[in-house]
Design a protein around this motif. Structure first.
Motif, PDB file in Angstrom:
ATOM      1  N   LEU A 164      78.574 -10.210  66.859  1.00 19.12           N
ATOM      2  CA  LEU A 164      77.264 -10.844  66.730  1.00 19.12           C
ATOM      3  C   LEU A 164      77.373 -12.147  65.946  1.00 19.12           C
ATOM      4  CD1 LEU A 164      74.201 -10.393  67.312  1.00 19.12           C
ATOM      5  CD2 LEU A 164      74.048  -9.360  65.043  1.00 19.12           C
ATOM      6  N   GLY A 165      76.793 -13.211  66.504  1.00 20.86           N
ATOM      7  CA  GLY A 165      76.836 -14.504  65.832  1.00 20.86           C
ATOM      8  C   GLY A 165      75.479 -15.083  65.518  1.00 20.86           C
TER       9      GLY A 165
ATOM     10  N   ASP B 248      76.583 -10.500  76.548  1.00 19.54           N
ATOM     11  CA  ASP B 248      76.658 -11.570  75.549  1.00 19.54           C
ATOM     12  C   ASP B 248      75.318 -11.777  74.856  1.00 19.54           C
ATOM     13  OD1 ASP B 248      79.359 -12.239  75.919  1.00 19.54           O
ATOM     14  OD2 ASP B 248      78.861 -13.403  77.699  1.00 19.54           O
ATOM     15  N   VAL B 249      74.232 -11.541  75.607  1.00 19.78           N
ATOM     16  CA  VAL B 249      72.886 -11.738  75.062  1.00 19.78           C
ATOM     17  C   VAL B 249      72.074 -10.471  75.317  1.00 19.78           C
ATOM     18  CG1 VAL B 249      70.830 -13.202  75.033  1.00 19.78           C
ATOM     19  CG2 VAL B 249      73.036 -14.172  75.705  1.00 19.78           C
ATOM     20  N   ILE B 250      71.434  -9.958  74.294  1.00 22.10           N
ATOM     21  CA  ILE B 250      70.506  -8.838  74.441  1.00 22.10           C
ATOM     22  C   ILE B 250      69.103  -9.348  74.130  1.00 22.10           C
ATOM     23  CG2 ILE B 250      69.695  -6.685  73.408  1.00 22.10           C
ATOM     24  CD1 ILE B 250      71.936  -6.115  75.224  1.00 22.10           C
ATOM     25  N   LEU B 251      68.196  -9.145  75.084  1.00 25.49           N
ATOM     26  CA  LEU B 251      66.779  -9.472  74.892  1.00 25.49           C
ATOM     27  C   LEU B 251      66.032  -8.158  74.747  1.00 25.49           C
ATOM     28  CD1 LEU B 251      64.368 -11.511  75.024  1.00 25.49           C
ATOM     29  CD2 LEU B 251      64.348 -11.119  77.496  1.00 25.49           C
ATOM     30  N   GLY B 252      65.327  -7.984  73.653  1.00 25.73           N
ATOM     31  CA  GLY B 252      64.674  -6.694  73.468  1.00 25.73           C
ATOM     32  C   GLY B 252      63.568  -6.718  72.446  1.00 25.73           C
ATOM     33  N   ALA B 253      62.839  -5.614  72.419  1.00 24.61           N
ATOM     34  CA  ALA B 253      61.804  -5.414  71.419  1.00 24.61           C
ATOM     35  C   ALA B 253      62.433  -4.784  70.181  1.00 24.61           C
ATOM     36  CB  ALA B 253      60.683  -4.548  71.995  1.00 24.61           C
ATOM     37  N   ARG B 254      61.590  -4.267  69.313  1.00 26.52           N
ATOM     38  CA  ARG B 254      61.996  -3.810  67.978  1.00 26.52           C
ATOM     39  C   ARG B 254      63.256  -2.950  67.963  1.00 26.52           C
ATOM     40  NH1 ARG B 254      57.006  -1.348  66.346  1.00 26.52           N
ATOM     41  NH2 ARG B 254      57.721   0.511  67.415  1.00 26.52           N
ATOM     42  N   SER B 255      63.347  -1.970  68.850  1.00 27.02           N
ATOM     43  CA  SER B 255      64.449  -1.003  68.800  1.00 27.02           C
ATOM     44  C   SER B 255      65.802  -1.617  69.124  1.00 27.02           C
ATOM     45  CB  SER B 255      64.172   0.149  69.774  1.00 27.02           C
ATOM     46  OG  SER B 255      64.029  -0.340  71.105  1.00 27.02           O
ATOM     47  N   ALA B 256      65.832  -2.848  69.660  1.00 28.45           N
ATOM     48  CA  ALA B 256      67.112  -3.480  70.019  1.00 28.45           C
ATOM     49  C   ALA B 256      67.968  -3.794  68.792  1.00 28.45           C
ATOM     50  CB  ALA B 256      66.864  -4.753  70.830  1.00 28.45           C
ATOM     51  N   VAL B 257      67.373  -3.790  67.585  1.00 29.63           N
ATOM     52  CA  VAL B 257      68.176  -4.055  66.385  1.00 29.63           C
ATOM     53  C   VAL B 257      69.200  -2.954  66.143  1.00 29.63           C
ATOM     54  CG1 VAL B 257      66.406  -5.412  65.206  1.00 29.63           C
ATOM     55  CG2 VAL B 257      66.508  -2.948  64.836  1.00 29.63           C
ATOM     56  N   PHE B 258      69.005  -1.806  66.779  1.00 28.85           N
ATOM     57  CA  PHE B 258      69.914  -0.681  66.546  1.00 28.85           C
ATOM     58  C   PHE B 258      71.118  -0.685  67.481  1.00 28.85           C
ATOM     59  CE2 PHE B 258      65.808   1.141  64.985  1.00 28.85           C
ATOM     60  CZ  PHE B 258      66.196   1.296  63.667  1.00 28.85           C
TER      61      PHE B 258
ATOM     62  N   ALA C  10      76.362 -20.383  70.942  1.00 28.81           N
ATOM     63  CA  ALA C  10      76.924 -19.188  70.311  1.00 28.81           C
ATOM     64  C   ALA C  10      77.878 -18.461  71.248  1.00 28.81           C
ATOM     65  CB  ALA C  10      75.799 -18.257  69.863  1.00 28.81           C
ATOM     66  N   ILE C  11      77.452 -18.242  72.497  1.00 26.43           N
ATOM     67  CA  ILE C  11      78.311 -17.468  73.401  1.00 26.43           C
ATOM     68  C   ILE C  11      79.501 -18.300  73.882  1.00 26.43           C
ATOM     69  CG2 ILE C  11      76.426 -15.952  74.104  1.00 26.43           C
ATOM     70  CD1 ILE C  11      76.164 -17.418  76.679  1.00 26.43           C
ATOM     71  N   SER C  12      79.352 -19.623  73.879  1.00 21.21           N
ATOM     72  CA  SER C  12      80.509 -20.471  74.191  1.00 21.21           C
ATOM     73  C   SER C  12      81.580 -20.338  73.115  1.00 21.21           C
ATOM     74  CB  SER C  12      80.077 -21.941  74.314  1.00 21.21           C
ATOM     75  OG  SER C  12      79.197 -22.116  75.403  1.00 21.21           O
ATOM     76  N   GLY C  13      81.151 -19.994  71.905  1.00 17.15           N
ATOM     77  CA  GLY C  13      82.091 -19.781  70.814  1.00 17.15           C
ATOM     78  C   GLY C  13      82.552 -18.343  70.700  1.00 17.15           C
ATOM     79  N   GLY C  14      82.282 -17.545  71.730  1.00 22.20           N
ATOM     80  CA  GLY C  14      82.749 -16.161  71.745  1.00 22.20           C
ATOM     81  C   GLY C  14      81.872 -15.190  70.981  1.00 22.20           C
ATOM     82  N   LYS C  15      80.651 -15.597  70.637  1.00 20.54           N
ATOM     83  CA  LYS C  15      79.754 -14.739  69.874  1.00 20.54           C
ATOM     84  C   LYS C  15      78.685 -14.109  70.769  1.00 20.54           C
ATOM     85  CE  LYS C  15      81.540 -15.615  65.799  1.00 20.54           C
ATOM     86  NZ  LYS C  15      82.177 -14.556  64.974  1.00 20.54           N
ATOM     87  N   GLN C  16      78.063 -13.040  70.250  1.00 23.61           N
ATOM     88  CA  GLN C  16      76.940 -12.402  70.925  1.00 23.61           C
ATOM     89  C   GLN C  16      75.638 -12.796  70.242  1.00 23.61           C
ATOM     90  OE1 GLN C  16      78.830  -8.398  70.452  1.00 23.61           O
ATOM     91  NE2 GLN C  16      78.031  -8.045  72.508  1.00 23.61           N
ATOM     92  N   VAL C  17      74.538 -12.664  70.990  1.00 21.52           N
ATOM     93  CA  VAL C  17      73.226 -13.052  70.476  1.00 21.52           C
ATOM     94  C   VAL C  17      72.239 -11.911  70.703  1.00 21.52           C
ATOM     95  CG1 VAL C  17      71.309 -14.689  70.669  1.00 21.52           C
ATOM     96  CG2 VAL C  17      73.667 -15.493  70.969  1.00 21.52           C
ATOM     97  N   LEU C  18      71.440 -11.629  69.687  1.00 20.21           N
ATOM     98  CA  LEU C  18      70.308 -10.702  69.809  1.00 20.21           C
ATOM     99  C   LEU C  18      69.030 -11.519  69.749  1.00 20.21           C
ATOM    100  CD1 LEU C  18      68.877  -7.948  69.819  1.00 20.21           C
ATOM    101  CD2 LEU C  18      69.190  -7.866  67.332  1.00 20.21           C
ATOM    102  N   TYR C  19      68.206 -11.390  70.784  1.00 19.11           N
ATOM    103  CA  TYR C  19      66.947 -12.131  70.892  1.00 19.11           C
ATOM    104  C   TYR C  19      65.816 -11.102  70.842  1.00 19.11           C
ATOM    105  CZ  TYR C  19      63.805 -15.816  72.741  1.00 19.11           C
ATOM    106  OH  TYR C  19      62.812 -16.736  72.920  1.00 19.11           O
ATOM    107  N   LEU C  20      65.090 -11.078  69.723  1.00 22.14           N
ATOM    108  CA  LEU C  20      64.023 -10.099  69.537  1.00 22.14           C
ATOM    109  C   LEU C  20      62.662 -10.694  69.870  1.00 22.14           C
ATOM    110  CD1 LEU C  20      64.967  -8.365  66.160  1.00 22.14           C
ATOM    111  CD2 LEU C  20      65.169  -7.415  68.458  1.00 22.14           C
ATOM    112  N   LEU C  21      61.849  -9.880  70.550  1.00 23.85           N
ATOM    113  CA  LEU C  21      60.466 -10.216  70.851  1.00 23.85           C
ATOM    114  C   LEU C  21      59.573  -9.084  70.342  1.00 23.85           C
ATOM    115  CD1 LEU C  21      60.920 -11.504  74.496  1.00 23.85           C
ATOM    116  CD2 LEU C  21      60.178 -12.881  72.559  1.00 23.85           C
ATOM    117  N   PRO C  22      58.340  -9.391  69.950  1.00 20.16           N
ATOM    118  CA  PRO C  22      57.501  -8.340  69.361  1.00 20.16           C
ATOM    119  C   PRO C  22      56.881  -7.388  70.365  1.00 20.16           C
ATOM    120  CG  PRO C  22      56.304 -10.407  69.418  1.00 20.16           C
ATOM    121  CD  PRO C  22      57.699 -10.713  69.881  1.00 20.16           C
TER     122      PRO C  22
END
Length: 755
Positions: free
Chosen positions: A335-336, A319-329, A261-273
């Motif tokens: 974003l890809g 490019d990548v955000i790793l976060g818990a619930r509130s990271a969706v905001f 995804a990031i090689s294609g110029g996109k960002q990634v959101l990685y959610l954990l509980p």
């Protein structure tokens, strides 16, 4: 004339309209922060939702100030806020409070972190002037030494004439004092002499140290097949479920998808509980993505969260955000891909306060709003998600084998009812479990003990008259916490000291009933003194770094027995755990909720999956009084599909998700009679529109919390019903009810899609 509809951080319906002064109009945009008056003297930070030229029917007050040069929210974020407000039946102000870091909601301007730097005074920036300065300092050894260290660190000692040969390096005050082993007093003397000068510089709170990165580990054939299948499914489906057994290598697949995804110029959101999971996951992702990775969760300081928010709006976001619930905001410009790991977890659902949103649902809606894909990953999918996958709404990719062919753990049932009947077990640990933990420790292995109750004992009880201490604010008994020597209410936080005698009859010896993680920890320390025990629950992880310390100590082998609540069931990866003990399956199964079996199966299957992740097969001992229950057998057989087939039929028969939408309506008031009257009236009004879809009102399991009496109404809405019209009817009935002066202080709120 230009007007602005502004969201304020208040739990009131609707928006507030203000006049935009002429001088602000060139810079005022939707999504920008403004300072506005409300009432006689209050000022609030608000978010501009909409700009228009429609004059209101009332006299408008003016916006006092624009707080930023550009928007703090992107257009899609405003749309998501409106969706959350509408779907979860909360105010936009509630959404604003939940979404924005506190520093972006305050009237005081956010202050970035600064650090003091030291530089050479302009009057000494030639070789000749430096020689003069050294001559003046020849009797002051301390000042002479500090100056020499400074010139070396900063490269001002490379002066030839008036030009330095080497690039000048900025030097912090702290770095200079540490390197020179000097004091602030010595530095101040050089500043007073005019030789050195100090200045403040914004440095930020985010980690910008350079990190050495490595390419992702190559995928094995099974992982590669799953990776290819996911990419193929994404061509047709916006959402894909990756259903892989525990330790099947799902994380490595995620990493390869992120890299693509990031090689294609996109960002990634990685959610954990859970925040606890970010500790291990951060290490794995940092190894591959380095400083392209940002971390966002509630244990970070507010200032850190503000800086991450601002960085995401900058030209160089993570490019990548790793976060818990509130990271969706957080804002994402490109974003890809969204990854929702452990998608089954109830921790993704916000309980209190409003908005009571589900981060998984918000993530899916957000991804679709910007054209991104969503990957849901788990070993134990939620019933709704698996149903969506089987019926074709979501894509489905399955992995049935563990990484490197390691066998799933062997799960043994321990019938504690029989053991107690034969007087072979008195405490919470069966002889089999105690022996298994002792063997694991002796062999240099590790053990995890799961008890989903914190504290030392569920309650204290007088053996003479049966008195038990209860919370003065809530209808619950107080839990005994031995570490603090206090009785604690887990609903309102009320605490009191343990009484020295029974206040009802004077009995001096109070007995403890039930057991929590504290008691398990004590028992292990007593029965296995050779064990190095750690405890992981809400009480032991309150500080910012507590999660990291506990997990790192266990990963490194500094502790070898980990006692914990459901925190330890959630995807943690430990290589030397050979034994897992599930101490009390029945408490989870007997909880009065339609999801009880689902959550119990999930927790037992997940904590079992912590065993035997490297090398030999792990061993799980499941203690229960009901070994004959089908759900117990399904856990033992790792039979998720059999469990799903049983539950899905019950859900259909009794009108529960995924065949029906649930809305819980809660009413709260200090006076029990008032809340009873209001609940009956609201229930009757709702039945006029919804008919037999309405159940109640009833008292919930805990009918008084924080001095407020509670009543609950359940609404079951079948799939296909017009949900927007239903929500509108709920609002209308609510509005009519609140017009009655008897209910002036009544609280009514909604839990949509409860967990």
């Amino acid at each position: 004339m230009q007007y602005a509809d502004v969201i304020l951080p208040l739990a009131v319906d609707g928006v507030f309209t203000y006049l935009v002064p002429t001088e602000f109009q060139p810079k005022a945009v939707e999504g920008s922060r403004v300072l506005v008056p409300l009432g006689r003297s209050k000022l609030y930070v608000g978010i501009v939702l909409r700009l228009h030229d429609t004059k209101p029917q009332f006299k408008c007050r003016e916006i006092e100030r624009l707080l930023d040069d550009g928007p703090m929210l992107l257009p899609y974020q405003l749309r998501i806020w409106q969706w959350i407000s509408d779907y979860y039946m909360s105010s936009l102000g509630d959404v604003m409070v939940a979404a924005l870091p506190a520093g972006l909601k305050q009237t005081d301007k956010y202050k970035p972190r600064t650090e003091q730097y030291v530089t050479l005074a302009p009057s000494f920036r030639t070789e000749q002037r430096l020689r003069v300065l050294y001559g003046q300092l020849h009797r002051s050894t301390a000042q002479d030494h500090l100056l020499s260290v400074f010139l070396s660190l900063s490269h001002w000692d490379s002066l030839q004439g008036a030009s330095p040969i080497e690039p000048i390096q900025e030097t912090t005050r702290e770095e200079l004092l540490n390197e020179s082993h000097s004091t602030t007093a010595v530095l101040n003397l050089l500043v007073k002499r005019g030789a050195l000068a100090t200045y403040e510089k914004e440095v930020g709170r985010l980690n910008v140290e350079s990190v050495t990165t490595d390419p992702p580990h190559p995928l094995n054939s099974i992982q590669q097949q799953a990776y290819d299948d996911i990419r193929g499914q994404f061509k047709e489906k916006k959402v894909v479920l990756l259903h892989g057994v525990t330790s099947s290598g799902k994380t490595e697949i995620y990493i390869h998808l992120i890299e693509e995804a990031i090689s294609g110029g996109k960002q990634v959101l990685y959610l954990l509980p859970e925040i606890a999971l970010t500790v291990q996951m951060m290490t794995r992702l940092k190894r591959v993505f380095g400083n392209r990775l940002g971390i966002y969760h509630s244990k970070y300081s507010d200032a850190e969260r503000v800086e991450i928010w601002q960085k995401q709006l900058s030209d160089q976001p993570y490019d990548v955000i790793l976060g818990a619930r509130s990271a969706v905001f957080l804002p994402f410009k490109r974003l890809g891909l969204v990854i929702v790991d452990e998608e089954h977890e109830s921790s993704y659902k916000q309980q209190d306060p409003a908005p009571r949103y589900h981060a998984r649902s918000v993530a899916i809606v957000m991804a679709q709003a910007v054209g991104a894909k969503t990957l849901l990953g788990t070993a134990t999918p939620s019933i709704e998600t698996y149903h969506n996958a089987l019926t074709g709404k979501f894509g489905l990719v399955t992995i049935t084998r563990r990484f490197k062919g390691v066998e799933l753990p062997q799960i043994e049932i321990v019938d504690i009812k029989d053991l107690r009947h034969r007087k072979m077990m008195r405490g919470p640990l069966s002889p089999q479990l105690t022996a298994a933990v002792r063997e694991a420790v002796a062999a240099g292995q590790q053990a995890i003990l799961f008890q989903n109750r914190r504290g030392f004992a569920q309650m204290l009880e007088c053996p003479t008259c049966g008195w038990t201490p209860r919370c003065s604010n809530c209808d619950v008994t107080l839990t005994y916490h031995k570490t603090t020597g206090q009785l604690v209410c887990h609903y309102c936080g009320f605490t009191c000291n343990v009484p020295s005698q029974c206040p009802a009859c004077g009995e001096r010896h109070l007995f403890s009933r039930g057991f929590g993680t504290e008691k398990i920890e004590d028992i292990i320390r007593e029965e296995l003194p050779e064990a190095r025990v750690a405890r992981m629950d809400l009480d032991s992880t309150r500080s910012k770094n507590a999660y990291e310390r506990i997990i790192n100590d266990f990963s490194a082998g500094r502790t070898n027995v980990l006692v914990g609540t459901q925190m330890i069931t959630k995807g943690l990866d430990f290589g030397r755990v050979s034994v897992v003990g599930i101490l009390d399956a029945d408490t989870m199964l007997n909880y009065p909720d339609f999801r009880a079996y689902e959550q119990a199966f999930t927790m037992m299957a997940q904590v079992s999956g912590r065993a035997g992740r490297r090398g030999s097969q792990g061993r799980v001992l499941l203690q229960t009084r009901s070994p004959e229950l089908p759900v117990i057998r399904q856990v033992v057989g790792h039979d998720y599909r059999g469990f799903y087939n049983d539950v899905i039929q019950e859900r259909k028969d009794f009108h529960y998700p995924p065949f029906y939408h649930l809305v819980y309506v809660y009413l709260k008031h200090k006076n029990s009679d008032v809340v009873e009257l209001a609940a009956n009236e609201l229930g009757n009004r709702l039945r006029q529109g919804f008919g037999q879809r309405v159940l109640g009102p009833d008292k919930p399991a805990v009918a008084r919390v924080k001095t407020l009496a509670i009543r609950k109404i359940v609404i079951k809405l079948e799939n296909g019903v017009n949900l927007p019209r239903c929500r509108q009817y709920l609002r209308e009935v609510h509005h009519l009810l609140m017009q009655d002066k008897r209910y002036a202080s009544l609280q009514v709120y909604y839990d949509v899609d409860p967990q």
